[in-house]
Write a protein that holds these residues in place. Structure first.
Motif, PDB file in Angstrom:
ATOM      1  N   GLU A  18      25.245  16.956   4.123  1.00  0.00           N
ATOM      2  CA  GLU A  18      24.535  17.131   5.388  1.00  0.00           C
ATOM      3  C   GLU A  18      23.092  17.710   5.353  1.00  0.00           C
ATOM      4  O   GLU A  18      22.445  17.636   6.308  1.00  0.00           O
ATOM      5  N   ALA A  19      23.334  18.726   4.580  1.00  0.00           N
ATOM      6  CA  ALA A  19      21.809  19.483   4.524  1.00  0.00           C
ATOM      7  C   ALA A  19      20.860  18.565   3.896  1.00  0.00           C
ATOM      8  O   ALA A  19      19.707  18.598   4.403  1.00  0.00           O
ATOM      9  N   ASP A  20      21.195  17.772   3.020  1.00  0.00           N
ATOM     10  CA  ASP A  20      20.391  16.732   2.441  1.00  0.00           C
ATOM     11  C   ASP A  20      19.708  15.891   3.765  1.00  0.00           C
ATOM     12  O   ASP A  20      18.416  15.747   3.704  1.00  0.00           O
ATOM     13  N   LYS A  21      20.546  15.509   4.396  1.00  0.00           N
ATOM     14  CA  LYS A  21      20.449  14.456   5.345  1.00  0.00           C
ATOM     15  C   LYS A  21      19.336  15.024   6.522  1.00  0.00           C
ATOM     16  O   LYS A  21      18.468  14.287   6.941  1.00  0.00           O
ATOM     17  N   ALA A  22      19.562  16.281   6.865  1.00  0.00           N
ATOM     18  CA  ALA A  22      18.621  17.045   7.354  1.00  0.00           C
ATOM     19  C   ALA A  22      17.339  17.387   7.138  1.00  0.00           C
ATOM     20  O   ALA A  22      16.216  17.131   7.780  1.00  0.00           O
ATOM     21  N   VAL A  23      17.354  17.532   5.714  1.00  0.00           N
ATOM     22  CA  VAL A  23      16.006  17.610   5.027  1.00  0.00           C
ATOM     23  C   VAL A  23      15.331  16.211   5.072  1.00  0.00           C
ATOM     24  O   VAL A  23      13.860  16.055   5.357  1.00  0.00           O
TER      25      VAL A  23
ATOM     26  N   ARG B 253       0.755  -1.096  -0.030  1.00  0.00           N
ATOM     27  CA  ARG B 253      -0.047  -0.034  -0.019  1.00  0.00           C
ATOM     28  C   ARG B 253       0.894   1.283  -0.244  1.00  0.00           C
ATOM     29  O   ARG B 253       1.447   1.710   1.136  1.00  0.00           O
ATOM     30  N   VAL B 254       0.920   1.900  -1.252  1.00  0.00           N
ATOM     31  CA  VAL B 254       1.823   3.072  -1.186  1.00  0.00           C
ATOM     32  C   VAL B 254       1.240   4.269  -0.402  1.00  0.00           C
ATOM     33  O   VAL B 254      -0.150   4.666  -0.929  1.00  0.00           O
ATOM     34  N   VAL B 255       1.752   4.840   0.553  1.00  0.00           N
ATOM     35  CA  VAL B 255       1.422   5.955   1.082  1.00  0.00           C
ATOM     36  C   VAL B 255       2.136   7.168   1.237  1.00  0.00           C
ATOM     37  O   VAL B 255       1.696   8.353   1.729  1.00  0.00           O
ATOM     38  N   ALA B 256       3.290   7.153   0.430  1.00  0.00           N
ATOM     39  CA  ALA B 256       4.111   8.245   0.545  1.00  0.00           C
ATOM     40  C   ALA B 256       5.559   7.907  -0.562  1.00  0.00           C
ATOM     41  O   ALA B 256       5.701   6.782  -0.713  1.00  0.00           O
ATOM     42  N   ALA B 257       6.171   9.016  -0.662  1.00  0.00           N
ATOM     43  CA  ALA B 257       7.064   8.965  -1.974  1.00  0.00           C
ATOM     44  C   ALA B 257       8.037  10.109  -1.654  1.00  0.00           C
ATOM     45  O   ALA B 257       7.701  11.280  -1.247  1.00  0.00           O
ATOM     46  N   VAL B 258       9.295   9.782  -2.092  1.00  0.00           N
ATOM     47  CA  VAL B 258      10.588  10.934  -1.754  1.00  0.00           C
ATOM     48  C   VAL B 258      11.314  10.703  -3.270  1.00  0.00           C
ATOM     49  O   VAL B 258      11.572   9.410  -3.592  1.00  0.00           O
ATOM     50  N   ALA B 259      11.445  11.862  -3.763  1.00  0.00           N
ATOM     51  CA  ALA B 259      12.606  11.936  -4.765  1.00  0.00           C
ATOM     52  C   ALA B 259      13.779  12.535  -4.254  1.00  0.00           C
ATOM     53  O   ALA B 259      13.691  13.742  -3.526  1.00  0.00           O
ATOM     54  N   ALA B 260      14.855  11.964  -4.228  1.00  0.00           N
ATOM     55  CA  ALA B 260      16.069  12.573  -3.530  1.00  0.00           C
ATOM     56  C   ALA B 260      17.304  12.571  -4.368  1.00  0.00           C
ATOM     57  O   ALA B 260      17.600  11.649  -5.334  1.00  0.00           O
ATOM     58  N   LEU B 261      18.519  13.126  -3.953  1.00  0.00           N
ATOM     59  CA  LEU B 261      19.486  13.332  -4.861  1.00  0.00           C
ATOM     60  C   LEU B 261      20.986  12.575  -4.219  1.00  0.00           C
ATOM     61  O   LEU B 261      20.893  12.332  -2.873  1.00  0.00           O
ATOM     62  N   ALA B 262      21.559  11.890  -5.065  1.00  0.00           N
ATOM     63  CA  ALA B 262      22.766  11.226  -4.744  1.00  0.00           C
ATOM     64  C   ALA B 262      23.717  11.513  -5.716  1.00  0.00           C
ATOM     65  O   ALA B 262      23.267  11.803  -6.857  1.00  0.00           O
ATOM     66  N   GLU B 263      24.876  11.395  -5.579  1.00  0.00           N
ATOM     67  CA  GLU B 263      25.838  11.690  -6.386  1.00  0.00           C
ATOM     68  C   GLU B 263      25.786  10.688  -7.736  1.00  0.00           C
ATOM     69  O   GLU B 263      25.588   9.525  -7.597  1.00  0.00           O
ATOM     70  N   HIS B 264      25.848  11.387  -9.068  1.00  0.00           N
ATOM     71  CA  HIS B 264      25.671  10.552 -10.056  1.00  0.00           C
ATOM     72  C   HIS B 264      26.713   9.267 -10.215  1.00  0.00           C
ATOM     73  O   HIS B 264      27.998   9.375 -10.152  1.00  0.00           O
ATOM     74  N   SER B 265      26.078   8.211 -10.484  1.00  0.00           N
ATOM     75  CA  SER B 265      27.081   7.191 -10.376  1.00  0.00           C
ATOM     76  C   SER B 265      27.979   6.829 -11.445  1.00  0.00           C
ATOM     77  O   SER B 265      29.104   6.095 -11.324  1.00  0.00           O
ATOM     78  N   ILE B 266      27.803   7.513 -12.890  1.00  0.00           N
ATOM     79  CA  ILE B 266      28.811   7.584 -13.497  1.00  0.00           C
ATOM     80  C   ILE B 266      29.696   8.954 -13.762  1.00  0.00           C
ATOM     81  O   ILE B 266      30.841   8.877 -13.663  1.00  0.00           O
ATOM     82  N   ALA B 267      28.866  10.097 -13.983  1.00  0.00           N
ATOM     83  CA  ALA B 267      29.277  11.372 -14.263  1.00  0.00           C
ATOM     84  C   ALA B 267      29.448  11.719 -12.749  1.00  0.00           C
ATOM     85  O   ALA B 267      28.514  12.766 -12.292  1.00  0.00           O
ATOM     86  N   ARG B 268      30.485  11.633 -11.931  1.00  0.00           N
ATOM     87  CA  ARG B 268      30.296  11.726 -10.419  1.00  0.00           C
ATOM     88  C   ARG B 268      30.532  13.319  -9.832  1.00  0.00           C
ATOM     89  O   ARG B 268      30.285  13.302  -8.838  1.00  0.00           O
TER      90      ARG B 268
END
Length: 247
Positions: free
Chosen positions: A127-132, A103-118
């Motif tokens: 740290e700012a992302d983690k706080a958010v 049962r889908v109740v929430a979703a997040v789109a988040a950023l991480a280092e590009h796996s190829i073009a790093r």
């Protein structure tokens, strides 16, 4: 109980999921696991986290997720991308989760280092992302605690965009010491365990785990293909994109 269903070849998706909520990990990169034996219940919460590959759920992650028995567990979807775009990833992930009994109740789109073009989204989640992400989880947790099972409206299109037809297969240099880490770590078994210099291009998904875990830096993307990708992404990744919550 909270479960993390993770497809995180290079660790970025795992870092995002951990910043949201830790739990028992079900590793969707494990090509030897029996995912049909994974059974959740209506009392469980599943954080289902995948990277966006060209605006879609990685095909092998989708295949493995469909074997899991959701058991009406509530699902928090997480799409992780490298600052370009995630396009239809969340709607596809929602459809996969629903078809598997979540049962889908929430979703997040988040950023991480590009796996190829790093250089794109480098060192994210920072740290700012983690706080958010911690703040987003508080909002998700409040919805879960309230027993609110409304399905969030998600960005994306159906039918989904076509999958890309090209994969950047890493090259192996003479620096390879045949330690076997890449063969054991490859999520699709594309590297020949008898000869780690050989990679099956028909199986490789370009996830870059082998590049990430090679202890001597013997595996790298093709430099010309990488340069072309960096140039293509430059105008699309110029601005810092931020994490999004869908409740």
């Amino acid at each position: 109980m909270v479960y993390q269903l993770l497809f995180s070849p290079t660790g970025g998706t795992r870092a995002v999921a951990d910043a949201l909520a830790t739990g028992q990990v079900i590793d969707l990169t494990d090509c030897d696991a029996d995912f049909s034996a994974v059974q959740l219940t209506a009392e469980d919460v599943a954080v289902i986290a995948v990277p966006s590959y060209g605006g879609r759920v990685p095909e092998i992650a989708a295949q493995r997720l469909t074997r899991v028995q959701g058991g009406s567990a509530r699902a928090v979807l997480v799409c992780v991308y490298g600052n370009r775009a995630y396009e239809d990833t969340l709607v596809e992930l929602a459809d996969l989760a629903a078809a598997t009994g979540f049962r889908v109740v929430a979703a997040v789109a988040a950023l991480a280092e590009h796996s190829i073009a790093r250089m794109y989204a480098a060192d994210r989640p920072d740290e700012a992302d983690k706080a958010v992400l911690g703040t987003l989880w508080e909002k998700i947790r409040a919805k879960l605690d309230a027993g609110d099972d409304t399905v969030p409206a998600l960005p994306g299109q159906r039918p989904y965009k076509p999958r890309g037809t090209r994969t950047m297969v890493p090259r192996t240099s003479k620096r390879c010491v045949a330690c076997g880490r890449c063969t054991l770590g490859c999520p699709v078994g594309a590297i020949d365990p008898r000869d780690p210099l050989r990679t099956d291009p028909t199986r490789c998904i370009g996830c870059m785990r082998c590049v990430q875990i090679c202890p001597v830096g013997a595996r790298q993307p093709d430099p010309d293909a990488l340069a072309a990708l960096v140039q293509h992404l430059e105008p699309l990744c110029a601005d810092r994109k931020e994490n999004e919550l869908f409740l």
